[in-house]
Design a protein around this motif. Structure first.
Motif, mmCIF file in Angstrom:
data_model
loop_
_atom_site.group_PDB
_atom_site.id
_atom_site.type_symbol
_atom_site.label_atom_id
_atom_site.label_comp_id
_atom_site.label_asym_id
_atom_site.label_seq_id
_atom_site.Cartn_x
_atom_site.Cartn_y
_atom_site.Cartn_z
ATOM 1 N N ARG A 95 1.246 -1.526 -0.005
ATOM 2 C CA ARG A 95 0.271 -0.318 0.185
ATOM 3 C C ARG A 95 0.988 1.518 0.219
ATOM 4 O O ARG A 95 0.477 2.100 -0.713
ATOM 5 N N ASN A 96 2.099 1.469 0.792
ATOM 6 C CA ASN A 96 3.535 2.512 0.604
ATOM 7 C C ASN A 96 3.602 2.471 -0.643
ATOM 8 O O ASN A 96 3.899 3.631 -0.837
ATOM 9 N N PHE A 97 4.225 1.994 -1.114
ATOM 10 C CA PHE A 97 4.260 1.449 -2.072
ATOM 11 C C PHE A 97 3.983 2.419 -3.570
ATOM 12 O O PHE A 97 3.958 3.167 -4.068
ATOM 13 N N MET A 98 2.473 2.016 -3.105
ATOM 14 C CA MET A 98 1.716 2.402 -3.675
ATOM 15 C C MET A 98 0.681 3.988 -4.193
ATOM 16 O O MET A 98 0.785 4.967 -5.201
ATOM 17 N N ALA A 106 7.700 7.942 -1.328
ATOM 18 C CA ALA A 106 7.969 9.519 -2.797
ATOM 19 C C ALA A 106 9.518 8.886 -2.615
ATOM 20 O O ALA A 106 9.777 9.433 -4.103
ATOM 21 N N SER A 107 10.919 8.887 -1.911
ATOM 22 C CA SER A 107 11.526 9.134 -2.531
ATOM 23 C C SER A 107 12.305 7.906 -2.894
ATOM 24 O O SER A 107 13.927 8.307 -3.693
ATOM 25 N N LEU A 108 11.421 7.102 -3.221
ATOM 26 C CA LEU A 108 12.379 5.883 -3.478
ATOM 27 C C LEU A 108 13.284 5.778 -4.981
ATOM 28 O O LEU A 108 11.833 6.592 -5.855
ATOM 29 N N GLY A 109 13.872 5.053 -5.428
ATOM 30 C CA GLY A 109 14.637 4.843 -6.866
ATOM 31 C C GLY A 109 13.650 3.599 -7.257
ATOM 32 O O GLY A 109 12.755 2.965 -6.599
ATOM 33 N N ALA A 110 14.020 2.788 -8.552
ATOM 34 C CA ALA A 110 13.718 2.567 -8.988
ATOM 35 C C ALA A 110 14.151 0.888 -8.678
ATOM 36 O O ALA A 110 13.392 -0.162 -9.163
ATOM 37 N N LYS A 111 15.267 1.224 -8.275
ATOM 38 C CA LYS A 111 16.577 -0.203 -8.436
ATOM 39 C C LYS A 111 15.911 -0.984 -6.859
ATOM 40 O O LYS A 111 16.372 -0.019 -6.105
ATOM 41 N N LEU A 125 5.944 -6.072 -4.667
ATOM 42 C CA LEU A 125 6.321 -5.097 -5.931
ATOM 43 C C LEU A 125 5.515 -5.269 -7.112
ATOM 44 O O LEU A 125 5.811 -4.408 -8.043
ATOM 45 N N ASP A 126 4.382 -6.101 -7.227
ATOM 46 C CA ASP A 126 3.321 -5.794 -8.882
ATOM 47 C C ASP A 126 2.478 -4.567 -8.265
ATOM 48 O O ASP A 126 2.561 -3.950 -7.615
ATOM 49 N N GLY A 127 2.888 -4.150 -9.430
ATOM 50 C CA GLY A 127 2.423 -2.742 -9.806
ATOM 51 C C GLY A 127 3.661 -1.745 -9.399
ATOM 52 O O GLY A 127 2.694 -0.462 -9.398
ATOM 53 N N THR A 128 4.825 -1.451 -9.439
ATOM 54 C CA THR A 128 5.178 -0.518 -8.605
ATOM 55 C C THR A 128 6.073 -0.332 -9.053
ATOM 56 O O THR A 128 6.580 0.985 -9.089
ATOM 57 N N PRO A 168 18.314 3.615 2.047
ATOM 58 C CA PRO A 168 17.676 3.055 2.541
ATOM 59 C C PRO A 168 16.845 1.613 2.667
ATOM 60 O O PRO A 168 16.799 1.281 1.312
ATOM 61 N N LEU A 169 16.301 1.186 4.116
ATOM 62 C CA LEU A 169 16.124 -0.226 3.730
ATOM 63 C C LEU A 169 14.481 -0.576 4.624
ATOM 64 O O LEU A 169 13.996 0.314 5.447
ATOM 65 N N ILE A 170 14.021 -0.673 3.297
ATOM 66 C CA ILE A 170 12.459 -1.285 3.559
ATOM 67 C C ILE A 170 12.206 -2.649 4.404
ATOM 68 O O ILE A 170 13.115 -3.624 4.100
ATOM 69 N N CYS A 171 12.253 -2.012 5.425
ATOM 70 C CA CYS A 171 12.195 -3.765 6.679
ATOM 71 C C CYS A 171 10.110 -4.283 6.375
ATOM 72 O O CYS A 171 9.216 -3.534 7.004
ATOM 73 N N VAL A 172 10.116 -5.021 5.271
ATOM 74 C CA VAL A 172 8.897 -5.594 5.353
ATOM 75 C C VAL A 172 8.531 -6.774 6.270
ATOM 76 O O VAL A 172 7.030 -6.957 6.872
#
Length: 289
Positions: A95-98, A106-111, A125-128, A168-172
């Motif tokens: 939800r946060n990705f989308m 909002a600041s995350l790059g593509a890779k 990552l689907d749809g992101t 940044p590290l996204i901890c899921v």
């Protein structure tokens, strides 16, 4: 935040069911061990479902989306008719990705360089539009959703590069450990994220006990005022319940089982909860009715 001198040991959920409206029930360690439902857990869900006016949310720090939880639990006899909602940290991360309303997202790059479990489930990552890469040198951020390697020494070289690049590290999945079907404890993504944070890196945490997780759960039952969080982790399930303004039912036979005894001893429960500074109102050996 609720505060109790000692936690009251109960034999089952039936003793306290009338005290609460919203039941936030941990999945792994409370309902099942990853392969089979714990003895008495399905019956407890069935009996709870019969009581009017109760909202039941399965709340999990799983780094996967809710469809995975539906499928996993269905295979163990925990079918959709036994609860109202499933909320996973993986779904909240998606939800946060989308939405991209959070400053970090909002600041995350593509890779992204993902740390995963065996099955490499990256449905979050689907749809992101994000692209998976294999090295920290290529990455714009780290996505920590699994720890298949099971050893911090494996991850440290990646984290050092990430720190140098200020990634940044996204901890899921913020769990530190989980109980495997054979009873052993496995390292979870929270340990990697905590290591990176201690190194000075930026970590965006998801799941229990983050306040946003509980705000979302409460939005699913806006009229429910009396909340209980049921789980086997003091730091995640019980602390999270307190953050939500509710009470905790501590399942002692999970990740703290070897510390507390089988069956658990009250003196050991009191010592552990006092040491952690997290005292649930109630404790029970297992999740049973």
């Amino acid at each position: 935040m609720p505060a109790h001198v000692t936690s009251k040991m109960i034999s089952g959920l039936s003793e306290i069911v009338d005290e609460f409206d919203l039941f936030l029930i941990d999945q792994w360690g409370v309902l099942h061990n990853g392969e089979t439902a714990h003895e008495g857990a399905v019956e407890a869900m069935e009996e709870l479902r019969k009581v009017d006016g109760k909202t039941i949310v399965i709340l999990s720090n799983s780094g996967k989306r809710v469809d995975d939880s539906y499928d996993r639990m269905e295979g163990m006899g925990i079918h959709k008719g036994l609860y109202d909602h499933v909320v996973t940290s993986g779904e909240l991360c998606h939800r946060n990705f989308m939405a991209k309303s959070d400053p970090i997202f909002a600041s995350l790059g593509a890779k992204t360089l993902p740390f995963t479990w065996n099955d490499d489930n990256l449905a979050i990552l689907d749809g992101t539009g994000k692209e998976v890469v294999k090295t920290a040198e290529e990455a714009d951020f780290i996505l920590c959703t699994g720890t298949n390697e099971g050893d911090l020494d494996y991850y440290r070289p990646y984290l050092r590069v990430a720190l140098e690049k200020k990634l940044p590290l996204i901890c899921v999945n913020p769990d530190l450990v989980s109980v495997a079907p054979d009873g052993t404890l496995n390292m979870c993504p929270g340990q990697v994220a905590l290591e990176y944070e201690n190194m000075g890196g930026t970590v965006r945490w998801h799941g229990k006990p983050q306040e946003e997780t509980y705000e979302y759960c409460k939005s699913l039952a806006p009229n429910a005022k009396r909340i209980v969080g049921i789980g086997d982790s003091l730091a995640h399930d019980i602390e999270g319940a307190h953050i939500a303004g509710g009470e905790g039912l501590f399942i002692c036979g999970g990740i703290h089982g070897d510390e507390l005894g089988h069956p658990p001893q009250q003196v050991k429960i009191d010592a552990l909860t006092a040491k952690r500074g997290i005292v649930p109102k109630y404790s029970s050996y297992r999740f049973v009715w």
